[in-house]
Design a protein around this motif. Structure first.
Motif, mmCIF file in Angstrom:
data_model
loop_
_atom_site.group_PDB
_atom_site.id
_atom_site.type_symbol
_atom_site.label_atom_id
_atom_site.label_comp_id
_atom_site.label_asym_id
_atom_site.label_seq_id
_atom_site.Cartn_x
_atom_site.Cartn_y
_atom_site.Cartn_z
ATOM 1 N N ASP A 173 3.259 4.206 -3.636
ATOM 2 C CA ASP A 173 3.771 2.885 -3.975
ATOM 3 C C ASP A 173 5.296 2.909 -4.021
ATOM 4 O O ASP A 173 5.949 1.949 -3.615
ATOM 5 N N ILE A 174 5.839 4.018 -4.527
ATOM 6 C CA ILE A 174 7.293 4.165 -4.640
ATOM 7 C C ILE A 174 7.690 5.556 -4.170
ATOM 8 O O ILE A 174 7.020 6.544 -4.493
ATOM 9 N N CYS A 175 8.768 5.637 -3.398
ATOM 10 C CA CYS A 175 9.365 6.923 -3.032
ATOM 11 C C CYS A 175 10.752 6.989 -3.665
ATOM 12 O O CYS A 175 11.594 6.126 -3.402
ATOM 13 N N ILE A 176 10.962 8.000 -4.502
ATOM 14 C CA ILE A 176 12.277 8.224 -5.104
ATOM 15 C C ILE A 176 12.916 9.375 -4.337
ATOM 16 O O ILE A 176 12.393 10.490 -4.339
ATOM 17 N N LEU A 177 14.026 9.120 -3.669
ATOM 18 C CA LEU A 177 14.611 10.197 -2.864
ATOM 19 C C LEU A 177 16.122 10.214 -2.975
ATOM 20 O O LEU A 177 16.760 9.200 -3.227
ATOM 21 N N ASP A 178 16.661 11.398 -2.787
ATOM 22 C CA ASP A 178 18.094 11.601 -2.902
ATOM 23 C C ASP A 178 18.762 11.326 -1.568
ATOM 24 O O ASP A 178 18.165 11.513 -0.504
ATOM 25 N N PRO A 197 3.476 1.566 9.774
ATOM 26 C CA PRO A 197 3.197 0.186 9.352
ATOM 27 C C PRO A 197 2.433 0.122 8.037
ATOM 28 O O PRO A 197 2.588 -0.829 7.269
ATOM 29 N N GLU A 198 1.607 1.157 7.782
ATOM 30 C CA GLU A 198 0.808 1.157 6.551
ATOM 31 C C GLU A 198 1.687 1.239 5.295
ATOM 32 O O GLU A 198 1.242 0.950 4.185
ATOM 33 N N LEU A 199 2.945 1.669 5.475
ATOM 34 C CA LEU A 199 3.836 1.866 4.333
ATOM 35 C C LEU A 199 4.908 0.781 4.252
ATOM 36 O O LEU A 199 5.934 0.973 3.604
ATOM 37 N N LYS A 200 4.662 -0.361 4.878
ATOM 38 C CA LYS A 200 5.704 -1.390 4.919
ATOM 39 C C LYS A 200 6.043 -1.922 3.528
ATOM 40 O O LYS A 200 7.170 -2.363 3.287
ATOM 41 N N ASN A 201 5.096 -1.873 2.596
ATOM 42 C CA ASN A 201 5.364 -2.360 1.238
ATOM 43 C C ASN A 201 5.786 -1.248 0.284
ATOM 44 O O ASN A 201 6.114 -1.530 -0.875
ATOM 45 N N THR A 202 5.743 0.007 0.741
ATOM 46 C CA THR A 202 6.188 1.111 -0.113
ATOM 47 C C THR A 202 7.650 0.911 -0.478
ATOM 48 O O THR A 202 8.495 0.666 0.389
ATOM 49 N N LYS A 249 3.310 -4.438 -5.931
ATOM 50 C CA LYS A 249 2.007 -5.068 -6.161
ATOM 51 C C LYS A 249 2.024 -6.541 -5.757
ATOM 52 O O LYS A 249 1.048 -7.052 -5.212
ATOM 53 N N LEU A 250 3.140 -7.223 -6.009
ATOM 54 C CA LEU A 250 3.247 -8.623 -5.602
ATOM 55 C C LEU A 250 3.180 -8.757 -4.080
ATOM 56 O O LEU A 250 2.523 -9.653 -3.549
ATOM 57 N N ASN A 251 3.866 -7.837 -3.377
ATOM 58 C CA ASN A 251 3.828 -7.862 -1.911
ATOM 59 C C ASN A 251 2.427 -7.557 -1.387
ATOM 60 O O ASN A 251 1.970 -8.169 -0.412
ATOM 61 N N ASN A 258 -2.371 -13.781 2.375
ATOM 62 C CA ASN A 258 -2.112 -14.198 3.752
ATOM 63 C C ASN A 258 -3.245 -13.791 4.685
ATOM 64 O O ASN A 258 -3.621 -14.543 5.600
ATOM 65 N N LYS A 259 -3.802 -12.602 4.435
ATOM 66 C CA LYS A 259 -4.938 -12.146 5.245
ATOM 67 C C LYS A 259 -6.143 -13.066 5.059
ATOM 68 O O LYS A 259 -6.812 -13.450 6.034
#
Length: 435
Positions: A173-178, A197-202, A249-251, A258-259
């Motif tokens: 859900d979230i990537c924290i990166l330097d 594409p599967e990670l467009k909301n990440t 989560k909202l996205n 939309n689907k």
């Protein structure tokens, strides 16, 4: 109800001074030893633990280690007179959130403690999946200590390439990166994440040591969502995680809405196939592709023979089930790239792109046979049915969707008038009968 603070410190004077500051706001319980503290936490809960470095039977690191071993979840703050003598790497590696300097403690600590307690008590990240990528072990330990308290699922990576290899099987859900890492910098990692594409909301949260506008602008352009300036506090990171998780989560919910709206607008509710309006839209797209690229396609119209008799004999519910069964046969027989829709009543329209003319007869023959071999069982009755098919290969002579549909419709009626349970295929002026 007052929040409960647990104080562990070998110094009685230190405990009294801290209690004096906090007692009006919090419910205070204090101990001088590790054993007493652990014994209490095994049986009771507290909102936060403030520990001096020295305890009567060990130090804060040993206490933190036992808290971890006993699977006790509680935010831990370390209080010390000289923070320079304690390695932040060690502090974070033992699961301690932050270091407080004893001489600097005053009434302001109340707001800080309240803020930490409020953050941890009001968040629900138990269903979240967070990945942290940083080549600094100290920073990873710090992030891990924050994430542990949230009960989120998380993975830590020192090597960004190892993280990339887990995608898209893992969908954080979230990537924290330097930003700056030796193996692969934050820009490269962000680009790699956004390839899926599967990670467009990440959500991608960037850690940076300075507010470098040009770099941050580049990161946002290529797909990063947020940033946090190092060094940052536990509260800052928690707030960033909470806010980004809410947006994620909202996205996701918006995508699902939309689907569902798209499916309602384009799908026939009975068969689950595309509806007439949508399949005509797809037909016009294929026509435009043909005009521009000469991409071949064919149009098939088919319907169930003597369908009215099925309805009259068995009822409309059975008739609906026959339509649903035919829809499944069409989906199982045709390719995933073929577009199948319910055209109206018992009539179906299929668009067959990128198929050579010589292969069409095989496809149509297979459809006829698969329907002939199908049996619908209702109580002790077996119902069999057949279909008639009309098919036309699109060529330059057709100027519109109506013209190619009329050609396929003419071929369908020719099949009907020739005895049903067969097909007529029109290819560049030639008609082929398939039985």
């Amino acid at each position: 109800m007052m929040k409960k603070i647990l104080i562990a410190d070998a110094s009685k004077v230190s405990r009294i001074l801290l209690e004096k500051i906090l007692a009006d706001t919090f419910d205070i319980i204090s101990f001088s030893s590790i054993a007493e503290t652990i014994d209490y936490l095994k049986k009771n809960s507290a909102d936060i633990l403030i520990s001096g470095f020295e305890l009567s039977d060990g130090n804060a690191f040993k206490l933190a280690e036992l808290i971890k071993i006993n699977d006790i979840l509680i935010p831990i703050l370390l209080i010390t007179s000289d923070p320079k003598t304690i390695s932040k790497y060690d502090v974070y590696s033992y699961g301690i959130l932050d270091i407080l300097t004893r001489d600097h403690i005053d009434e302001n600590i109340i707001d800080e403690i309240n803020h930490i307690i409020e953050l941890y008590s009001n968040i629900d990240l138990s269903n979240s999946f967070i990945a942290a990528i940083d080549d600094s072990k100290t920073q990873l330990y710090f992030i891990e200590n924050v994430l542990k308290q949230t009960k989120s699922k998380y993975f830590l990576f020192e090597n960004p390439r190892e993280f990339i290899q887990t995608l898209p099987h893992n969908k954080p859900d979230i990537c924290i990166l330097d930003v700056y890492m030796d193996e692969m910098d934050g820009i490269e990692v962000t680009k790699a994440i956004r390839k899926f594409p599967e990670l467009k909301n990440t959500r991608i949260l960037i850690q940076t040591s300075a507010r470098e506008n040009s770099l941050l602008r580049t990161l946002m352009i290529i797909g990063a969502d947020d940033y946090i300036i190092k060094p940052y506090s536990t509260e800052e990171l928690l707030l960033k995680i909470i806010n980004n998780y809410k947006v994620k989560k909202l996205n996701d919910e918006l995508d699902q809405i939309n689907k569902e709206l798209f499916e309602k607008a384009t799908t026939d509710p009975l068969t689950g196939l595309y509806n007439r309006r949508f399949i005509i839209q797809q037909l016009n797209i294929l026509i435009e592709n043909y005009k521009r690229y000469l991409t071949p396609f064919s149009v098939i119209i088919l319907d169930i023979d003597h369908f009215k008799k099925i309805n009259d004999t068995y009822g409309h519910d059975i008739g609906d089930n026959i339509l649903i069964s035919l829809a499944k046969i069409l989906k199982d027989t045709l390719r995933k790239t073929d577009i199948i829709g319910r055209f109206g009543g018992e009539e179906f329209l299929c668009l067959i792109p990128n198929t050579p003319a010589e292969n069409l007869s095989l496809i149509i023959s297979k459809l006829l046979n698969n329907v002939r071999n199908f049996e619908y069982k209702h109580n002790d009755t077996v119902i069999k049915f057949t279909i008639s098919i009309g098919c036309c290969l699109f060529t330059k002579k057709y100027k519109s969707d109506n013209e190619i549909i009329k050609c396929a419709d003419d071929m369908l009626y020719k099949a009907k008038n020739s005895g049903r349970d067969q097909a007529f295929l029109h290819i560049e002026g030639t008609e082929l009968n398939i039985v």
